[in-house]
Each structure stands twice: as C-alpha cells, then as structure tokens.
Design a protein around this motif. Sequence first.
Motif, short mmCIF file in Angstrom:
data_model
loop_
_atom_site.label_atom_id
_atom_site.label_comp_id
_atom_site.label_asym_id
_atom_site.label_seq_id
_atom_site.Cartn_x
_atom_site.Cartn_y
_atom_site.Cartn_z
N THR A 1 22.91 -15.43 -22.69
CA THR A 1 23.29 -14.81 -21.48
C THR A 1 24.19 -15.05 -20.49
O THR A 1 23.45 -16.34 -20.40
CB THR A 1 22.12 -13.97 -21.10
N ASP B 1 18.22 -9.37 -21.71
CA ASP B 1 17.80 -9.77 -20.30
C ASP B 1 18.93 -9.80 -19.28
O ASP B 1 19.98 -9.99 -19.04
CB ASP B 1 16.89 -10.46 -20.51
N GLY B 2 18.04 -10.25 -17.66
CA GLY B 2 18.73 -9.78 -16.35
C GLY B 2 19.52 -11.65 -16.57
O GLY B 2 19.03 -12.20 -17.29
N ASP B 3 20.22 -11.57 -15.51
CA ASP B 3 20.11 -13.27 -15.91
C ASP B 3 19.44 -14.02 -14.91
O ASP B 3 18.38 -14.16 -14.17
CB ASP B 3 21.47 -13.67 -14.48
N HIS B 4 18.61 -15.08 -15.78
CA HIS B 4 17.73 -15.87 -14.86
C HIS B 4 17.72 -17.23 -13.98
O HIS B 4 18.46 -17.92 -13.83
CB HIS B 4 17.15 -17.05 -16.53
N PHE B 5 17.51 -16.91 -13.08
CA PHE B 5 17.10 -17.57 -11.80
C PHE B 5 15.77 -16.92 -11.20
O PHE B 5 15.40 -16.41 -10.56
CB PHE B 5 18.10 -17.13 -10.32
N GLU B 6 14.91 -18.01 -10.40
CA GLU B 6 13.97 -18.01 -10.64
C GLU B 6 13.23 -17.75 -9.01
O GLU B 6 12.35 -17.30 -8.48
CB GLU B 6 12.73 -18.60 -10.38
N GLY C 1 20.77 -8.58 -9.58
CA GLY C 1 21.37 -9.73 -10.68
C GLY C 1 20.33 -9.20 -12.34
O GLY C 1 21.06 -10.01 -13.65
N GLY C 2 20.07 -8.03 -12.05
CA GLY C 2 19.23 -7.91 -13.75
C GLY C 2 20.22 -6.74 -14.24
O GLY C 2 21.18 -7.34 -14.37
N ARG C 3 19.25 -6.18 -15.31
CA ARG C 3 19.80 -5.43 -15.65
C ARG C 3 19.00 -4.05 -15.66
O ARG C 3 17.57 -4.34 -16.77
CB ARG C 3 19.65 -6.21 -17.67
N ALA D 1 13.88 -4.63 -14.42
CA ALA D 1 14.89 -5.57 -13.83
C ALA D 1 15.13 -6.77 -15.47
O ALA D 1 16.28 -7.26 -15.63
CB ALA D 1 15.26 -6.18 -12.67
N ARG D 2 14.34 -7.05 -15.89
CA ARG D 2 13.52 -8.41 -17.08
C ARG D 2 15.08 -9.58 -16.45
O ARG D 2 15.88 -10.09 -17.02
CB ARG D 2 15.67 -7.62 -18.23
N LYS D 3 14.25 -10.16 -15.52
CA LYS D 3 14.34 -10.98 -15.01
C LYS D 3 13.12 -11.71 -14.24
O LYS D 3 11.91 -10.99 -13.94
CB LYS D 3 15.62 -10.56 -13.38
N PRO D 4 13.11 -13.15 -13.87
CA PRO D 4 11.86 -13.44 -13.50
C PRO D 4 12.01 -12.69 -11.41
O PRO D 4 12.71 -12.56 -10.61
CB PRO D 4 12.30 -14.89 -12.96
#
Lengths: 643, 347
Positions: free
Chosen positions: B5, B86-91, A428-430, A362-365
């Motif tokens: 991004t 990459d996707g949006d960065h939220f932890e 909200g990933g890709r 998902a390229r996300k944390p």
Amino acid sequence: MRILRLGLVQGLFGGLVGWVMGFSLVVAMRLLLGLPAAWKTGVSGPAAYEPAMVVAAIFFAIGFMVGVGSMTDWLKWAVGIKTPFHHGARIPGSPEWTRYFSVDYSHKVIGVQYGVTGILVLGVGGTLAMLFRLQLAQPEMKFIAADVFNTMISAHGMIMIGSILLGVGAMSNYLVPLMIGANDMAFPRLNAFAYWINVPGALLLMIAMFIGGWNTGWTGYPPLSAQAPVGVQYFFLGVFFIGLSSILGSVNIIVTTLTMRSPGMSLFRMPIFVWAAFATAIIQLTATQLIGLSFLMVLTQRILGMGFFDPGGVVWYEVDKWVGGGNPILFQHLFWFYSHPAVYVFILPGLGIISELLPVFARKPLFGYKWVAMSSMAIALVGFLVWAHHMFVSGMSNFLRAPFMMSTLLVAVPTGVKFFSWLGTLWGGRIEYKTPMLFSLGAISVFLIGGLTGPPLGTVTTDMNLHDTYYVVGHFHATMFGGFVFPFFAALYYWYPKATGRMYNEALGKLHFWLMTPAFWVMSLGQIFVGMHGMRRRIATYEVGLDIGTAQMMVTIAGFVIFLSVLVMVLNLFVLSWRARHAGANPWRSRGLEWQIPSPMPEMSYASLPVVVGEPYDYGKPGSTYVQFAAPTLAHAPLAGGD
Amino acid sequence: MEQGTPKRSYTRHFIIVSVLVIVVAAAAALGLQALPKFPRASTQAIVIDQMFDLHLAVIGFLFALVMVFMLYSLFVFRRQKGDERDGDHFEGHTKLEIAWTVLPLIIVLIFGVLGAQTLRQVTAAQPDEMVVEVTAFSFGWQFAYPELGVSEATALNLPVGRPVLFKMKSLAQDVIHDFYVPEFRVKQDLVPGVPTQLRVTPDKVGQYKVRCNELCGTGHTTMLADVNVVNQADFDAWVAEQRAAVSPERLAALGQELHTSQGCIACHNISGDPGLPGPTWKGIFGHEVELVDGSTVLIDEAYIRQSILEPNSQVVAGFQPIMPLTYGDVLSDRQIQALIEYIKTLE
C-alpha cells in the motif's frame, strides 16, 4: 421440575434458610443471656433487631453460596471425594440454557453471567436515576421525600458501581483467556465462586432500600452512616461481598495472564486489552480490602460499640452508651484509598477496549503499543498516591493538600498518552464506521470531557469551589460513561457475533449510538454548568432563585434519551438479533486469536495450540501474521489449569 | 492483505489540522470565558476564578487538539466504499511519545505550583481579622462574634472589606457538615471532634446563603443560613442591636458573680489595693498599662479577652505569668463578655 434444579433457585432457597438461621442464632443468644430479643427498645421494625439482621445477612450470603453449588466441589474434597474436572453442563442431559442459571466452570459461561447480571443491575440503577431526575427537572419539586431521595441517590451510586464491576468482570473473564489462547481461567472453580458471590451482594444492596434505606450517599461517611437507618448495614455487607468478588476474580486474572499465554506471546505481544485487565486486577487485588475494612469498621461501631470513627459522646446506643476516641476523618482516608483507585478499575478495561478496537476499524497498528500498555500500568500505580484529593476540604492536615494536588495532576500525563496514541492510530487509517467503532469514538469524545474537567478538581483552590457540587457529578459521569459505559457497549456489539455466531442489527446499533452520544454530551455539560451555578451535589431540590431550571430540565430529558437508547440496545441484542444472519468467524477482519476460530466458539475454544509468531496489530504490513495453529497433538492437552 | 500500500503524504494534512486546531482552540477559549459567570463576593474568589480561567484556557486548547485531530481523521481517512485495503503501516514514533509525555508533565507541574501558590493566598492570615465562630448542627447554623460579644446569631452578618477568620465546629454528637457560600468560592467541612477554619474577605455588599455542602441527612437540602454582607455602619448597627438584646447591666451582674465563683478573686481584687499575685481590676478599663516587655497596651475589650484566653501573652509589668491557661476552655463567650462588662463598671 427442572426449574427447582437450577443453581440460582437452590441458592435463593439456601440464602433464605441461612437468613433465618442467622437471625435465630442472635435472638437465641440474647434470650440465653436473659436479654430481650429486640436490641433497641422504643424502636420498631427491622432496626430494633439490628445485630440479628446483620448476622442474618452474613448467613444469607453463605447459605446462598452453598445452595447455588459454588462450594460443592471444595466441600467434597474436604471429606475425600474426588471431583474430576469436566466441561459442559454440570448435570448431564440438561439443556444448554440451564448452564447460565447454575454454577458452571466455563469462563465463557461465567463471562456471560457477569455481563447479563451487570446489564440487569444497570437497569435498576438507571431506573432510580430516572426517578430522581424527574424531581430535579424543575426547582422546588417535592414529590419524593428527602429521606427517600437520599436513599435513591445512595442506591443509584453503589448499584451502578456494582454494575460496572460486573461489566468489568464480564469483559476480563470472557476475553482474557480467549485473547491469550487459553481454554479457561487458571482457577475455574474460584472463578465461578467469584461470580456467584455478586448475587447475594447485589441482592443485599437492593434489600437495603426496603429496610429503612440509607441516607449517606454511596460514600457512607460516618458519623452519618453510624447513625443511619439499618439499611446501611445491608449496604455495607452488599459492598463487602461484591468486593470479595473483585479480590478473588483479580487473583484469577493475574495468574491466568502470567502463566497461561500461548507459546510465543511475550508480554509485549499480548493484546492491549489484556494489559488493561492485568493492570486493573493489580488494583483490585491490592486496594479492595480497604473499602471492605472501612465499611466493616462502621458496621462494628454500630453493633459492637467499637468507636473507630466516633469522636465521643454518641448516646443513641442503648447499651455501651459511650464509645468515642475515634476520628471521622480516618474513615475517609481508608475509604478513598480503595475508592480512588477503584475508578481506575472502572475505566482501565474500557480504555483497553478502545485501544483494542481502533486498530481493527482503522486498519492500522495501535500507535505506540508499548506506551499505551505502560500508561495503563502508570495509571494503576499513580492511582494509589492520589486518594486524599477527595478530602481537600475535609479538615485533614492543611499541608497534605499540596503533595496530593501534585500527585493528582500527574494522572493527566499517562491519560494524555492514551489520547494521543488513539489519535496517532486514527491518523492515516482507512476508517470503517461499524457500531463498535462508533462507540469507541464516542467514548473518546466523552472521556475527553471527563478528563479535561478533572484538573480543576485536582487543583486545591479551584476544588474549594467545585468540591461536592454538580460539577463533580458531571465530571464523574463523563469519566464513567467514556471510560466504561461507551466502551462496554462497543465490546458488546463487537464480540456479540463471536459469542452468538449471529450479527446484531447494524441500523439499530447506529440508532443507539446517535441517540446516546449527543444526549450524553447535553447531560454532562448541563451537570457541569449547574454545578458552577450553585447546584450542590445530593440535594433533593433547589430554589427558583438559582435560575438553573432550564439546564436541569435539559439534563433530565437527556437522561431519559440515554435510558431509551439503552433499551434499543437490549432489544437489538437480546430479542431481535437472536435469529439474525450468521456472522461468520471473523466479520471484522481482526488479527486477534479469538477471531481465527469458529463462531460461536466450541466448548474448548482452542482445539489446536495457537502459536504467536508476530505482532498483534500489524495491520497494513504485507505478509505479517499474528498467530499460527499447531496441529493438535497429545503433548498439548487443552485442559484448564489445575486447581 | 494488499501488497505495498503506497504511503500517503501527510504534510498538507498536518498544516490544515494545525490551523484548525488554533482556530478552534481560540474559539473554545473565548466561548468558555464568555459563559455566564456566577456572581462572586470575596477577594479569595478573585484568585480562585483566575486559577479556573487558566484551567479553562488549557481545557479549550486540549479539547480543540483532540477533537479536531479526531474529527479530521474520521472525515479524511474514512474508508471508501469497496476499498478493502488497510491503512498506512506505522507503529509509533518514540520522539513524539516522549514529547507528549514530557510536555504535559511540565504543564501539570506548573499547575501544581500555581495551585500551591494560590492556596497559600486564599488561606493566608490577614491583618485585622475578625473571628467568627461557626457551629453547625443538624440542620442549621449558628454564628458567634467573640470579639464583639455577639453570640447565637442565626444569620451571618459581615462588614464588607473586613477579613474574616471562621473558626468552625460541628457538635460532638452530630455529623459532618460543610460551610459553603458559592459567591465566596471556598468551602470547608465541619467535623465532629475536629476543629477546622476558613478565611474569607467579603468584598461586595449583598445577600447570599451558606449552603451545607456535605450530605448530612434528612434536612441537608434546606440547611441554609442567610449571609448579609453590609457596609461598616450597617454592621455596627447590627452588632449594637444584637448586644442590646442582652443588657450590659445584666451581663455585669453575671460578671460580678463569676469573679467570685470562678476564683478570679484569689488573684484580682476590686479594691485597688496592691499585694495580690495579679493586677487589680479597679479603674483599669480604658487606661494604658505597661507590660513586662516594656511596651504599653490599652486595656480594652480585646485585651481583656486575650488575657483570659491566653494569659501569658501580654503580662502586666511587675507580675509573673502564673495565671491558669484553662479559662478559655472553662468560660463561655457570654461569660467572658460578662466579665468584661463587670470590669467596665469598676471605675
């Protein structure tokens, strides 16, 4: 002859020698006392020699472990011979493939050994399921006799559990050292021993089917198991040795995780799978004794007349005619004190794999990393407080039902945290749909069925209806497939290029997924449906009058589709992709430590010391790095831990 | 890694997903309720099915919540071809995590309380219960009706609407079995050495089956017994038929023998003369008698049985509670019935 020098062959030879020795020992003791060699008069076949058969099986396992070479170093130490640690093939000059059939101390070899053995055992258990599902496809079918049917379902259950434990061992042994930047496990010799003890264990389970079988189900409740054919003894011992593997392996995982992490890798910077493996190891270390103990107690009740679970009056013993004084329900408490936490042993590593893979694709944390990590620990701990929900209708104290209902329902809370965190990770990933990602997502959907069908079983009143029906079968298979099988397959596809350096065939991987997932949904929902319409668990056939033939037929067909899809995977990974294109070091653009080194990995994974400088899943954060490699220095000798 | 991004706005997505979740949850709940239901035939089953329906509603909602969110994300947030960003960065979101820890906690606690309440309902003693003794053995069932003098019945006959207390046991040398009638929705193991019980109030005339629900060996699959829930008249007829199978005359003869052999004669005579530690048996059946607590009781079959099983519970005025408590263990139901038939003949 190279083949005779393989550890496996020597182990089997040692096992055979041990078996004969053990058998002879008991017979000799009896003759010494002037007793007939056969123990039960009027009984023919293996059952007539039950104590000799049991001792022979124990000697078989010891003989195997000596023969295979898993104890050679320790035996040498005992007489003062030093055996310096070295990596690579044990016998210098032998080809690479021989390492996988002999004792080897590399955690990567051991991980593969676990995995391949696990898949073989999975095949045996799956084949059994296919056979008895044929009988259940339509009502009133009787081509498998009731006793054979009972043996088959019992064997299916425990062989599959063995397979799952091997798969869990594969993932944790292979991945934990890699993920924390270590070159091996803390105790490599113990690691090899813990793997190899599974082989005699699994063999005993399979032999059990052919020396009379056992008709007790995988749960082996006495008094039935105290009266079952002699096969039940080999079942007990097989489980005992596989359980020993769990205990020894978990010691290794715990020590490795706590002491061998790379500099900078605090607990909350560990990859999430390591958390899952750690929580799993805690359960294995503290609970497994109980199943070994409970089975051993029935074993001794049978051959030594120790009436732990015998309410009195059992008269089939030739000698020691009356034992008595025991309580059958006590067994269930001991048994489930392991066997409930055990299901978290089966699923926690798989849930860890899902949490590990979602951020990459998902390229996300990972959403709420600490919450996900703590939810694994919470499941592990709460899992110890819920065992008696398997016993709501067992006749245990009526009052106990309420507190165990409460604690059982609590498990839903940390499990829910995992689901919601996965959703947060996808949001909200890709998202990229490679085969490992598809299997992770399939796992979520399947585990959802398993999770949601759980609370009606945890609530006493609804459980009074559903207990021991096919509803339970549906629920359990959904949790096992969602919590282990799907994630395990995801892990196989995901780390295949890292382990082999080759890329599997993506089209066949997707074919596997699209065959297996819908088929599993049909199978699982079908099982749940027939369970609510009068289909009991563990019956060899059912009446036309129940009107569930159509659903049963669909369950059987779906089961065969799943079986077929797994064959597609085996073909893909073990035959076709052997000479596929090179995968490169990091085909998934992962931040994980193991993806920063070449594929396939060198014997010593980390020639340079990895230093953790950031968060593991910071995808999408500009300039963030997880790991840097120090130049190799003399100060860092990349040795495995001393033992 | 792409620099900066841009973060997307999610408000629109949340609105769409929320609507979808509500729609799918409603559809799932309705669909689950509409599934064909297995017939039910006891008042306990009503309680249990209600509890299950409540579970189904929550299952439908959670299924919709997870699947809609997941499938929506999979579709809307899929990677476009060639897009390497990459996707949006939220932890994470701590408040959200607390919310989805605490809310489920409250829900499961509510379910725990409801579970305990319904358990109390389905296990509560009912007025006017009929005791049926169930004996399981490999591989069959036997039913006895001690209050009615019926024993060794191989089918379970029950009058509709009458609460039943099953007292259950498996033989000492046998294995664990389980009493389960799916239409009644309740089950209970029968364990060697451990007596168990179960309560059922059948509320629908019909024919069902007891199905052994604990794997017990070769005959497990076919370990079934017929259950006939009938109206009271049919039940009475069945009881009469069962009792006729053993003639009262023969039972009375057995009772006369027991009166001597079991030592009853030491305290209870049949001549009507006073002076013994216990009341006489002559001419008492069908008459009322005063008890030590001042109340009166009709001496019928139930009273005599009660006085043998629990001698101190209803002592006749003028006597001491000194009868041995062991007769319930010593005498079989058939023997107790024989004593009752004997007392009936002592007019």
